[in-house]
Design a protein around this motif. Sequence first.
Motif: not given
Length: 214
Positions: A20, A24, A163, A166, A170, A194-195, A200
């Motif tokens: 991730l 990002v 980060i 997470t 998810y 965050m999404k 993302w």
Amino acid sequence: MAEYQLYCFAQSGNCYRTALMLSVIGADWEPVYVDFFKAGVQRTPDYRENINEMGEAPVLAHGSKKLSQSGVILLYLAEHSGKFLPRGEDERLEALRWIIFDNQKIGRNLGPYRFVRNFAKPVGEPAVLEFLKARAQGALAILDKRLSRSPYLLGAEPTIADISMTSYLYYPSEEFGFDIAAQHKNIGAWLDRMKALPGWAHPYDLMPGHPLPQ
Ligand SMILES: N[C@@H](CCC(=O)N[C@@H](CS)C(=O)NCC(=O)O)C(=O)O
């Protein structure tokens, strides 16, 4: 060849933190599939000799460097990109505090709980599952309380602490047998924030190996 190679696999929340981050920050990266479940690549002498003596994924390769431990990788990428970097000593220490809490209390319980529930053969004993779930729920409640105070862990802006956090959050609720975002409202709202970060992507879309072959 891309600038960064990430040794990873889709089912791993430990790997997801770093995939991730690469996504990002808009890094030029490519995944290297670690066949964790069938071949157990991470346990082979070759992997331990040449990739990571700790026998774990993720590993980030950057030129001649090979880094493991997702927290170290996150810090390295933040320092190299200047993005999601905690500023000043207090913020750095605070970010590390949450990264270690995540590694030790959230990922450390939620990851094995999800593993023994979905992937282990035979599936884990109910008492083991209950123990890990209760430990994870206790740590998630602490995270939820923290996120009631500010939009992100350290305040108004997301950092590598967010980060990192997470990692497993998810993955589909069926894999846990309970809905983390619905049970912990502040975590749910933070996951939505965050999404919305540009770049993302869901772990199953970002890393190779999903779905697992039957
Ligand atoms: N604290 C480490 C944890 C890494 C970790 O445990 N990775 C798992 C995959 S999710 C692994 O490779 N385990 C080795 C094994 O079970 O053989 C990190 O954050 O990078």
